[in-house]
Design a protein around this motif. Structure first.
Motif, short mmCIF file in Angstrom:
data_model
loop_
_atom_site.label_atom_id
_atom_site.label_comp_id
_atom_site.label_asym_id
_atom_site.label_seq_id
_atom_site.Cartn_x
_atom_site.Cartn_y
_atom_site.Cartn_z
N ALA A 8 0.87 -1.18 0.00
CA ALA A 8 0.00 0.00 0.00
C ALA A 8 0.90 1.22 0.00
O ALA A 8 2.06 1.16 0.43
N VAL A 9 0.37 2.34 -0.47
CA VAL A 9 1.08 3.60 -0.38
C VAL A 9 0.19 4.64 0.28
O VAL A 9 -1.03 4.51 0.27
N GLU A 13 0.42 8.33 -3.53
CA GLU A 13 -0.65 7.71 -4.32
C GLU A 13 -0.34 7.71 -5.81
O GLU A 13 -0.84 6.87 -6.57
N ARG A 46 -0.33 1.52 -12.49
CA ARG A 46 -1.51 1.03 -13.22
C ARG A 46 -1.52 1.54 -14.65
O ARG A 46 -1.83 0.81 -15.58
N ILE A 73 -12.22 -4.45 5.74
CA ILE A 73 -11.41 -4.06 4.58
C ILE A 73 -10.09 -4.83 4.58
O ILE A 73 -9.41 -4.91 3.57
N GLY A 74 -9.76 -5.43 5.70
CA GLY A 74 -8.54 -6.25 5.77
C GLY A 74 -8.68 -7.61 5.12
O GLY A 74 -7.77 -8.43 5.19
N HIS A 108 -7.28 -2.22 0.57
CA HIS A 108 -7.10 -1.20 1.61
C HIS A 108 -5.83 -0.38 1.37
O HIS A 108 -5.03 -0.69 0.48
N ASN A 130 -4.42 -6.73 9.56
CA ASN A 130 -4.86 -8.02 9.05
C ASN A 130 -4.15 -8.30 7.71
O ASN A 130 -4.34 -7.53 6.76
#
Ligand code: NAD
Ligand code: IPM
Ligand code: MN
Length: 352
Positions: A68-69, A84, A91, A255-256, A280, A293
């Motif tokens: 994640a960022v 982000e 992408r 969301i985990g 997430h 999680n």
């Protein structure tokens, strides 16, 4: 098989670590892991959230495993330097236009849903989110009007070929499931959505075996909590798909839990090149505490095994081990449990 690991910020590295331990426990022949800096971590080290070396590592791999960022300390940087931008850049640079975000109830977790358990029990849906267009990638600015007022703007647009290719992905996904597709838009207000709807209807002619319905996004948000079991495949644009998938996660329980795959058209020796990430973010509020999680990340690795690494049996082994872990009551804090990130990883590995 080369996998690029991009752990990123916040809980990203914590959950990627568990996914890597799961992959290593599978003992896949010929698996090589490469690592790259991304997001706020990359900005702090290299002055850019997506350094060219990182893009190079991603391009050279068969698949990317992305944590994640997002870093609150970077929220006031110029937009092109914010963390982000790294995921948006990956992408678009890698042509990953099709985002698969499955959301299915895991038996035993019904009581964790934000919905009543008997309603939540029926959830088994797939959100197919367009990932390279929409208001995300249109011209944007905050400018000052002649009278001195500031005005923000972001152009929402879709070209017909962008809609057509994601529609094909969604129809094909529906063919492999319960053959029902719901296209979500806001055609009652937005021209972008009107074109979206027109093109989806055109593409539908090629898939007579799939039943197609159209739904406005406000209604879809409502139906998703009223009766999520009514959905099979949902296809929608970048912004609506972002929002509806977070909502779907709480219908399942957290969301985990929800993984995702971002796919394009490039085929490799083993499957389709793709980027795999939990839905997430970097969860700065719990980062560094060892309580995130890791299930969404581990299930993302399972999607990678299936779609990019040609290892569907291993993917299923991981998914079953995760389901058993949760059914056995090994749960992180977001699911009302007390297991830490590593405890969940350990429990999954024991059940492989
Ligand atoms: P978030 O998803 O990071 O967190 C929302 C809430 O869910 C928080 O309370 C968090 O603690 C919780 N949560 C998230 N993941 C969890 C997990 N694995 N286990 C337990 N709880 C979890 O969303 P946000 O707070 O809106 O955003 C935080 C940062 O992440 C922002 O900078 C945002 O831009 C970024 N973000 C990045 C991605 C990505 O990298 N793909 C996705 C979403 C948000
Ligand atoms: C997601 C995230 C990203 C998005 C952000 C971090 C750019 O929310 O992957 O769901 O909006 O696509
Ligand atoms: Mn999101």
């Amino acid at each position: 098989m080369k996998v690029a690991l991009l752990p990123g910020d916040g809980v990203g590295p914590e959950v990627v670590h568990e996914a890597v331990r799961v992959l290593e426990a599978l003992d896949l022949p010929g698996l090589t892991l490469l690592e790259g800096d991304v997001g706020g971590a990359a900005y702090r080290r290299h002055g850019h959230p997506l350094p060219p070396e990182t893009l190079g590592v991603a391009r050279a791999a068969d698949a990317v495993l992305f944590g994640a960022v997002g870093d609150p300390g970077c929220d006031t940087l110029e937009r092109h330097l914010r963390p982000e931008q790294a995921i948006l850049g990956l992408r678009s640079e890698l042509g990953l236009f099709a985002n698969l975000r499955p959301a299915a109830m895991i038996p035993g977790l019904e009581a964790m849903s934000a919905l009543r358990p008997e309603i939540a029990a029926r959830i088994d849906l797939l959100i197919v989110r367009e990932l390279n267009g929409d208001v995300y990638f249109g011209e944007k600015a905050i400018d000052v009007l002649p009278d001195g007022r500031r005005r923000g703007r972001d152009l929402m647009s879709y070209a017909e070929d962008e809609v057509r290719r994601i529609a094909h992905v969604a129809f094909r996904a529906a063919q492999g499931r319960r053959r029902r597709l719901c296209s979500v838009d806001k055609a009652n207000v937005l021209e972008t959505s009107q074109l979206w709807r027109d093109v989806v209807i055109e593409v539908a002619a090629e898939y007579p075996d799939v039943s197609l319905e159209h739904m406005y996004v406000d209604n879809a948000a409502m139906q998703l909590v009223r009766d999520p079991g009514r959905f099979d495949v949902i296809v929608t644009g970048n912004l609506f798909g972002d929002i509806l998938s977070d909502q779907a996660s709480m219908c399942v329980g957290s969301i985990g839990l929800l993984p995702s795959a971002a796919l394009g058209e490039r085929e490799t020796e083993h499957g389709t090149f793709g980027l795999y990430e939990p839905i997430h973010g970097s969860a700065p509020d719990i980062a560094g505490q060892g309580i995130a999680n890791p299930v969404a990340m581990i299930l993302s690795a399972a999607m990678m095994l299936r779609h990019s690494l040609g290892a569907p049996e291993q993917a299923e082994r991981v998914e079953k081990a995760v389901a058993r872990t949760l059914a056995d009551g090994v749960r992180a804090r977001d699911l009302g449990g007390s297991a830490g990130t590593e405890d969940v990883g350990d429990a999954v590995i024991r059940r492989l």
